[in-house]
Write an enzyme that holds these catalytic residues in place. Structure first.
Site, short mmCIF file in Angstrom:
data_model
loop_
_atom_site.label_atom_id
_atom_site.label_comp_id
_atom_site.label_asym_id
_atom_site.label_seq_id
_atom_site.Cartn_x
_atom_site.Cartn_y
_atom_site.Cartn_z
N CYS A 2 0.85 -1.19 0.00
CA CYS A 2 0.00 0.00 0.00
C CYS A 2 0.89 1.24 0.00
CB CYS A 2 -0.93 0.09 1.19
SG CYS A 2 -1.96 -1.34 1.44
N GLU A 492 5.98 -14.71 -11.26
CA GLU A 492 5.48 -13.40 -10.84
C GLU A 492 4.75 -12.67 -11.96
OE1 GLU A 492 9.26 -11.66 -9.23
OE2 GLU A 492 7.92 -11.03 -7.61
N HIS A 508 14.97 -37.25 -9.45
CA HIS A 508 14.45 -37.67 -8.14
C HIS A 508 12.98 -37.26 -7.95
CE1 HIS A 508 18.35 -39.07 -6.87
NE2 HIS A 508 18.88 -37.92 -7.29
#
Ligand code: M6R
Length: 612
Positions: A2, A492, A508
């Protein structure tokens, strides 16, 4: 998170508030609002969405007040709606407040005020404080404005940066801070308050930072700062080192692209004046450690969040390789609550672009509480972390506006690499090796320019993959943090599934994700272990996965075993991570753009995370 802006002076407040909100928009962009005091009435305007929606609406908002407050929101309590946008007015409209942070005990406060017949119109924690301020005003009408707000804040638990307007206080704004940044810009016949220097820099360079637990009364020609417990505060003035041009686009379509291209200059600034005269080591004026202290350090601990954490992980590889000092790294948010045992000779570093990330600040305080020296690496001069640490290093990367960090990351990597050289030379690195390392660092801006030349080539590659939904970034050793960073950038701003994985870990588990719909990006810029990486590439190809390789090695027929190849310059190991990450920044940028997203304002994110 903000953004807050406030103005009190002789000019019309509206335009100044809107201008400030535009500059603060990277702090949050769910909704925005402002309130001005016009002829004894608080008039407010709010809109959901970007500040430009508020700006459009403001054309029909005919109020000429010379005092006002504004806010751009990143929602914490309550959905994104006009009702929940700030400023919040007290019931009866005597007060308006904008708030960053979280009022943790807002429910008992609200229940108390409902019992006193206050009506609430939003789902926010902030409205409880607006009404609490009104309650104290109604209770003791002869109190000064600052006393009303002070009395209210004494009942508040949680975090806040606030600015308050009162309809009967025609030329006064009250601001207060606890864990959420606020600064006062000192003008001539006017004062501006903001949560962030970017909103102030074009009006004045002289600022006063509010510390935690301080409250200030701001008038056009004067201001006074006291503590919440009424102690007087000695005013400390700071000079902003920001240029207005720092927050301009300079012809680029987005801040992110502009900041990718600013990396040579940012890196140059990180290094300026920081090499020793013999050209074999580095020095940092802000690290208050004598030579013996530097030599007696047994362990380093780095704490940070997000991209800065990836920089720290890279720092571990560099420092352990070149200086042979054991390095631990921790997510700051974990460290602060973990009660980690710290050795006496452990030097702690916190790393934060903004210098305001609340988790990193929490880690800093925790390490200090345990009696350890804490150094900061931060970009924002005068930020809370810069002021709370025992010493540190400024990045001088210039203002970073893009929510996705780019130039701040490579500037942090540069400083960490310089630290590896510094500590290395204090241990067993010889003069010639130190000189080579320092020489490589000095050549960095030029080498980065070469990589920037790959922009168009990478855009064309991005065009081939932008519709894909799964991206794996694979790197070994020091390229693992780069893989993590490449994946974070893509997540993002392009909102796709992306993972950073140590290359050999693929088999793996993550190899189960490989199919025609998955792209694997191999960062193969280290000569060592290259053959093993080639085998891993074959494993992906054998399962129909797409392969993009970033490499600096032309001995291998990459075109035969991959779908696309990006060739970067071959450089010293201490700067290789910086060279290797830039193609990934471009890749994420172009994929985000091709998918039609606003890369400077990615959904749900905000630039500086000042809530837990
Ligand atoms: O300001 P800081 O460096 O402390 O910020 C830490 C993270 O919030 C930040 O790096 C975040 O991960 C960025 N959006 C990354 O692009």
């Amino acid at each position: 998170m903000c953004g807050i802006i406030g103005y009190v002076g002789r000019k019309q407040a509206n335009n100044i508030l809107i201008d400030g909100l535009k500059r603060l928009e990277y702090r949050g962009y769910d909704s925005a609002g402002l309130a001005v005091l016009d002829d004894g009435t608080i008039c407010s305007l709010k809109r959901v969405g970007k500040v430009r929606e508020l700006e459009k609406a403001q054309e029909h908002f005919q109020h000429n007040g010379t005092i006002g407050i504004g806010h751009t929101r990143w929602a914490t309590h309550g959905i994104v709606s006009e009702g929940n946008a700030h400023p919040h007015l007290s019931d009866g409209s005597h007060f308006a407040i904008v708030h960053n942070g979280i009022i943790e005990n807002y429910l008992p406060i609200k229940t108390f005020l409902l019992g006193k017949n206050y009506t609430f119109y939003s789902d926010t924690d902030t409205e409880a404080l607006a009404n609490l301020i009104d309650y104290h005003y109604q209770k003791e009408k002869n109190l000064s404005f600052v006393e009303i707000v002070r009395k209210s804040l004494l009942h508040v638990e949680g975090t806040y940066g606030i600015a308050v307007l009162g309809k009967m206080f025609k030329e006064e704004i009250i601001v207060a801070r606890k864990s959420s940044p606020l600064l006062i810009g000192i003008g001539d016949g006017e004062n501006i308050i903001a949560s962030d220097a970017s909103a102030i820099a074009r009006y004045t360079k002289q600022v006063v930072y509010l510390n935690d637990g301080e409250i200030a009364s701001i008038h056009p020609d004067t201001f006074s700062v006291t503590t919440l417990y009424e102690g007087l505060v000695d005013t400390v003035y700071h000079e902003l080192d920001w240029e207005i041009s720092d927050v301009d686009f300079k012809g680029y379509p987005h801040y992110m692209l502009k900041e990718i291209f600013e990396q040579p200059a940012a890196i140059e600034n990180a290094m300026r004046g920081r090499f020793t005269q013999d050209g074999s080591s580095t020095k940092f004026g802000g690290l208050p450690l004598a030579s013996q202290e530097l030599c007696s350090i047994e362990r380093l601990l780095f704490c940070a969040c997000g991209t800065a954490y990836h920089a720290c992980l890279e720092g571990k590889y560099l420092i352990e390789r070149y200086a042979r000092i054991p390095v631990d790294i921790e997510h700051a948010s974990e460290f602060r609550y973990r009660n980690a045992p710290l050795g006496r000779n452990t030097l702690v570093f916190v790393v934060s672009q903004s210098g305001e990330t609340i988790d990193t600040l929490g880690a800093l305080y925790e390490a200090k509480r345990k009696g350890n020296l804490v150094m900061g690496i931060t970009n924002v001069v005068g930020s809370t972390i810069a002021r709370a640490t025992d010493g540190g290093i400024y990045q001088h990367a210039g203002c970073e506006m893009g929510v996705a960090s780019t130039k701040a990351f490579t500037s942090q990597l540069t400083i960490l690499s310089m630290l590896a050289l510094l500590f290395g030379r204090r241990r067993d690195m010889d003069y010639a090796t130190g000189q080579q390392y320092a020489h490589a660092l000095r050549s960095l801006p030029e080498r980065v320019e070469e990589v920037l030349g790959l922009s168009e080539e990478i855009r064309l590659i991005a065009e081939r993959y932008y519709r894909m939904e799964h991206f794996l970034f694979l790197g070994r050793q020091g390229m693992y943090p780069i893989a993590l960073e490449g994946a974070l950038k893509l997540k993002e701003i392009a909102y796709v599934h992306a993972e950073g994985i140590p290359t050999a870990e693929l088999k793996h588990g993550p190899i189960a994700l490989i199919s025609e719909g998955a792209v694997s990006i191999f960062i193969a810029t280290q000569k060592e272990l290259l053959e093993k990486t080639v085998s891993n590439i074959q494993e992906v190809r054998a399962r129909g996965g797409k392969v993009v390789v970033i490499t600096n090695d032309n001995r291998i027929e990459w075109k035969v075993i991959s779908d696309d190849v990006i060739v970067v310059p071959e450089v010293h190991g201490g700067i290789n991570p910086i060279i290797s990450v830039i193609p990934l920044q471009f890749f994420a940028y172009y994929i985000g753009i091709l998918r039609g997203y606003d890369v400077d304002r990615p959904r749900n994110l905000a630039k500086s995370v000042t809530v837990e």
